[in-house]
Enzyme design. Sequence first.
Site, PDB file in Angstrom:
ATOM      1  CG  HIS A  91      -0.592   0.369   2.477  1.00  0.00           C
ATOM      2  ND1 HIS A  91       0.155  -0.705   3.393  1.00  0.00           N
ATOM      3  CD2 HIS A  91      -0.223   1.408   3.092  1.00  0.00           C
ATOM      4  CE1 HIS A  91       0.495   0.071   4.461  1.00  0.00           C
ATOM      5  NE2 HIS A  91       0.388   1.213   4.423  1.00  0.00           N
ATOM      6  CG  ASP A 121       0.070  -4.092   3.039  1.00  0.00           C
ATOM      7  OD1 ASP A 121       0.274  -3.454   1.780  1.00  0.00           O
ATOM      8  OD2 ASP A 121       0.005  -3.439   4.056  1.00  0.00           O
ATOM      9  CB  SER A 194       3.303   1.806   6.027  1.00  0.00           C
ATOM     10  OG  SER A 194       2.075   2.025   6.902  1.00  0.00           O
TER      11      SER A 194
END
Length: 833
Positions: A91, A121, A194
């Site tokens: 993402h 992911d 992230s």
Amino acid sequence: MGKWNIYTKKGMIALLTAFLLISLQGPAPSYAAELNSEVPKVVEKTSPSVVAIIGKPSNDSNKTMEKNRFNLAHGTGVIVESNGVIVTNAHVVKDMKNIVVVTSNGKTYNGHATNMDEESDLALVKIDATGLSPATLASSSEIKVGETVAAIGTPISFALRNSVTVGIVSGLDRSVSSQYQLIQTDAAINPGNSGGALINMNGEVIGINTMKYAEIGVENLGFAIPIDTVKYVLKHFQLYGKVKRPYLGLELEESWEAVVGLPSSTGLRVAYVDPDSPAAGAGIQQDDVFVAIGTSNVKTLVDYNEAIKHYLPGDKVDIKIQSGSSAVTKSVTLGEVKQQETKWTEDAEGSYLDADRGKTKIGDSHFGWSMKYPAGLVKGRQSDDGGSVNFIDAKGEFSLSITVDSKQSDELSPSALLSLLASDEEDEYSDQSSATILERQYVKREGQPFAKIVSRSGDKGYVQTRGYLYKGKLYKVQLFVTKEHYNNDFKQNSYNDLLDSFKLSFDTKDESLRDISVYSSGNTTYTNEYGLSFALPSDWQQGGYTGSSSFFNDDYSQAIHVRVTSASSGDTLSAWADRQTKQFEAQYAPKYRTLDEPVELTLAGVPAMKLSYSNTLGKKWNAGYSLFFIKDKYKYEIGVSYPKDDKGTELDELEKALTSSIKVDKDRMDQELGFIQDLDELADPDRVVPFKNEKYKYALQIPESWTSMKSYDNKDQANKTFAFTGGDLTIGADSKTSFDNAVKDEDAAQKKSHTNDKEYVYSDSEVTLFQDVKAKKYDISYATAKIPYKETIYIFNQNQITYTVSLRIDEAVRTEANEARLTKAFESFTFLK
């Protein structure tokens, strides 16, 4: 990173209650006080393996959104190979262009995404570098709840790269909004972390940070992808370039207990079986319950994904299921999940983060204007055709708007132009009664005269508006400056310099001039929540609602309707098209419809079918075609309609543009989509529902499909109509008019209609209804009406109430089935006591 809404309301309350109980036991321990001197050494060892990632977010779905140099996205990555291979979250880089990677020592590299797997992911980014420090990867089996960990990343802002937070492993085997199990930690994970590393006190990476639970103020709740899942994905990337996932062809449903997080005593229910899939071939059926895959018991979807990832397409696996009361083991040869290949292309604006590098001017080539482009100027909203655009200053000091009105005469006098600008300004700032005009004049600048108005808008600031008339267009340039900055002479000079740079010309050869024109005379692409996209002429407009959108040309004579539903277990394209064909044939009489043979074609990469038709209710014929295809468990129907007389190049080009552009992108589907029942599969045109009118003492059975139940809310109306396509049943009840007077009035009305138009034909007779009720009957035929129809009217009296009942049906829908339903509804008429 965004907010993750993954708990039910009750589950959330339970979670917060648990947190509250813990907090009441005493103050939270201070990790900083307890951590030993090893932490700085561990961070120092691992930091060279962690990089910051920054790039331009792409937003192709909205062509008016800005692509300016300040519009950036960022995240974190972990070096896994010394030659520049970096693992991060999918993402982070999915919609990122112009990727730049910054290492811990501040060196910058251009990067590009090479592999991506959204289910886990995880993604890989490659930079052109050697001699980097790859991270040491731990083993998930060595991770313990309560051990100290540190998260390294780029939280909140790119200026905070290489930030470190410390905490503990709070939990393992979590299944929060993920296909696989996750690690829970209280080490602070914030937007931008992230893709970063979660490390243990040996300096080993135990997970890749993926998200923070950010609802309603919850803190210390972050998650990371376990390192074993990372290794699994990296291995597949290395061997196959993608993650090769086994395919069974099933839609599985968790138990209620599993959904809310309770221990589940049951397995996964089979909600859907894809025809011709490995599961269907093995005899697995809808409503079977999965118990185990190989030696792994499965009670949740995460259990299933964790178990199936140990197999490859082509492997044989034993699947234990509960079918009814029997426990059965099925041997299944696994297929492969078909994945749409992800293609990365170099951004048309180059590889720089600043796509405007070297651009010192900005303008619109279609509308023919240009001006200076200060470094802090940011383009905001822009109309679809580019005739209106606004800018803001990155520091918030001013805003600037430019609008082009193409319907103004060049012959306006200076006085009229000033008055026009003043009235526009009054409309825009009509809520600010204290607006004061400070300057108003017509500036006779050679080659480019303009009208100018300067006003003070209350206490908010100052507005300068300039208007230019040129080649039938009015160019209005409006600058708003906050009060504190307007009173600064130096800044005021810079604002006037910006306005003075506005020119009614655009030099296409000037490489320093950025073109923001969005004008297009071609097609516009539409995408809906079901991943469906297609192109239509740019002058078409959209209407309708989600899942059943409509599109129309400029005069509404041509239309496109889109309908998306789920494919029921076992349904096929041919069966679906056959149902629609029979439904159409049942609706219209043969004389009033045509239907061509189905044409097979390919749309969105799958088999499709085209059904062409025409129909009429009278003299005017409508035509069209419907396109049917099934993909990713959903049925897509695109219907095109137009007047039958419309033929030729325009419609041919519309069909070509439409069919060649139809795509379904699974990635663009709304993640919350579930099963959407096709109501046509359940529809029974002969099913009836009771209707009662207590006040006027009658009841009857009405076909359920005729009108919505909402129309039955007022049950005691004197006049009630039940409609269907091309016909209706109308009941009038009157307690004040006698039977004889009602017949007298109807006789007069029928005679008058026949006198006015001899083609209006009727006959009357006396009949007996409902065994013993005397009635007057009128049979009417009007074949030359705009929409030919037949009508039967009955007048009768019971319980001192006179009823007039009309049965009307257009000739175009006067099929045997429609007439039978209409007659049956009337014959069900009964009197209430």
